[in-house]
Write a protein that holds these residues in place. Structure first.
Motif, short mmCIF file in Angstrom:
data_model
loop_
_atom_site.label_atom_id
_atom_site.label_comp_id
_atom_site.label_asym_id
_atom_site.label_seq_id
_atom_site.Cartn_x
_atom_site.Cartn_y
_atom_site.Cartn_z
N SER A 59 -32.57 3.90 81.25
CA SER A 59 -31.73 4.50 82.29
C SER A 59 -32.04 5.99 82.37
N GLN A 60 -31.72 6.58 83.49
CA GLN A 60 -31.82 8.04 83.62
C GLN A 60 -30.71 8.74 82.86
N THR A 61 -29.64 8.01 82.52
CA THR A 61 -28.45 8.61 81.93
C THR A 61 -28.26 8.14 80.49
N GLU A 112 -30.30 16.61 85.60
CA GLU A 112 -29.72 16.60 86.94
C GLU A 112 -28.20 16.78 86.90
N GLU A 113 -27.58 16.22 85.87
CA GLU A 113 -26.12 16.27 85.81
C GLU A 113 -25.68 16.05 84.37
N TYR A 129 -21.95 12.54 79.23
CA TYR A 129 -22.96 11.84 80.02
C TYR A 129 -24.00 12.86 80.47
N LYS A 131 -27.56 13.04 82.70
CA LYS A 131 -28.51 12.34 83.58
C LYS A 131 -29.75 13.20 83.76
N GLU A 135 -36.45 8.27 83.61
CA GLU A 135 -36.07 7.50 82.43
C GLU A 135 -36.83 7.94 81.18
N ALA A 138 -35.02 10.81 79.63
CA ALA A 138 -33.78 10.34 79.01
C ALA A 138 -34.08 9.62 77.70
N THR A 163 -25.49 6.02 87.04
CA THR A 163 -26.44 6.98 87.60
C THR A 163 -25.87 7.65 88.85
#
Length: 275
Positions: A59-61, A112-113, A129, A131, A135, A138, A163
């Motif tokens: 995942s990106q997160t 990003e976040e 969390y 993000k 991926e 991450a 995400t």
């Protein structure tokens, strides 16, 4: 022909069923998958939930559960009144925590976040969390936290299905009207100070998760910063300062010349209508 019609009818049913499952996936209509885990990456029922929690392999997160020590939660656990909390000091300590984590994880890629939960429920309290843009970044950040400790507590890190935080955030909390308080099942994202937003923007560049718009009319002295990341004052050479003073003097002299021209034209033509 009859066989062909029956075959196509069965195919239509199958495709319609797949479309239906895709449409309800992660919603309250989905009786198989947990909608809260799908949207928020956490569920108040935990492993006892009657629906499935599909934990992603990539995942990106990434999620670091309970990493931040919420001071309100600590006061509640100690049986103390929340009114004893020094809000200014708590915000300063939170900014310090946020900056430290952001700086550490940004070594693995563009963030990003980054959201820290202000909730008090056991499944959300102190959750962090993060993000990334892709991926691989991450995954690198997640592996770097294996076996590490923060504030004398071991870190347990996992990939999160979240995400898109718009669906995970409590809109009522963002508007200051959530009636469920800290035990709301949607994310109450703790806000960072304006000074920290500026520092992150200047050091790490623009980020979709941090809205920062420099003001042309505000002064740096009017802002409050934590001493560890107070931005440096702009150092100007004597030549640059002299040039700026000369430009201001030229502007003033130009304005005086224009005023004198208007006065002379008014003397020659005293009628304001130009007659």
């Amino acid at each position: 022909p009859i066989f062909a019609r029956v075959y196509h009818r069965e195919v239509d049913k199958m495709s319609g069923g797949a479309a239906h499952l895709a449409r309800i996936h992660g919603t309250e209509e989905d009786k198989v998958n947990c909608p809260f885990y799908y949207k928020i990456g956490a569920c108040r029922h935990g492993e006892r939930c009657s629906r499935k929690h599909h934990k992603p392999q990539f995942s990106q997160t990434i999620l670091v559960p309970h990493m931040w020590q919420n001071p309100v939660s600590l006061l509640t656990a100690a049986g103390l009144d929340q009114a004893q909390l020094d809000v200014a000091k708590a915000q300063e300590e939170f900014d310090e925590f946020y900056y430290e984590v952001y700086e550490e994880l940004s070594r693995h890629g563009k963030i990003e976040e980054m959201n820290v939960c202000d909730n008090l429920g056991d499944h959300l309290v102190g959750n962090v969390y993060v993000k990334f843009e892709d991926e691989e970044e991450a995954d690198s950040a997640l592996k770097s936290l294996f076996g590490r400790y923060y504030n004398c507590r071991p870190l347990v890190t996992e990939f999160s299905p979240v995400t898109e935080f718009r669906e995970a955030r409590c809109r009522q909390y963002d508007e200051g009207v959530c009636k469920r308080g800290g035990y709301c099942n949607f994310m109450h994202v703790h806000k960072i100070s304006k000074g920290l937003k500026r520092e992150l923007h200047e050091r790490f560049g623009p980020s979709p998760g941090i809205f920062y718009r420099p003001s042309r009319h505000s002064r740096d002295d009017d802002r409050t910063y934590h001493p560890d990341w107070e931005p440096k004052k702009r150092v100007r050479s004597e030549e640059a300062a002299a040039d700026e003073r000369k430009d201001r003097d030229d502007d003033r002299s130009g304005e005086k010349d224009r005023d004198a021209d208007r006065d002379r034209s008014g003397d020659r033509n005293p009628d304001p209508r130009g007659r």
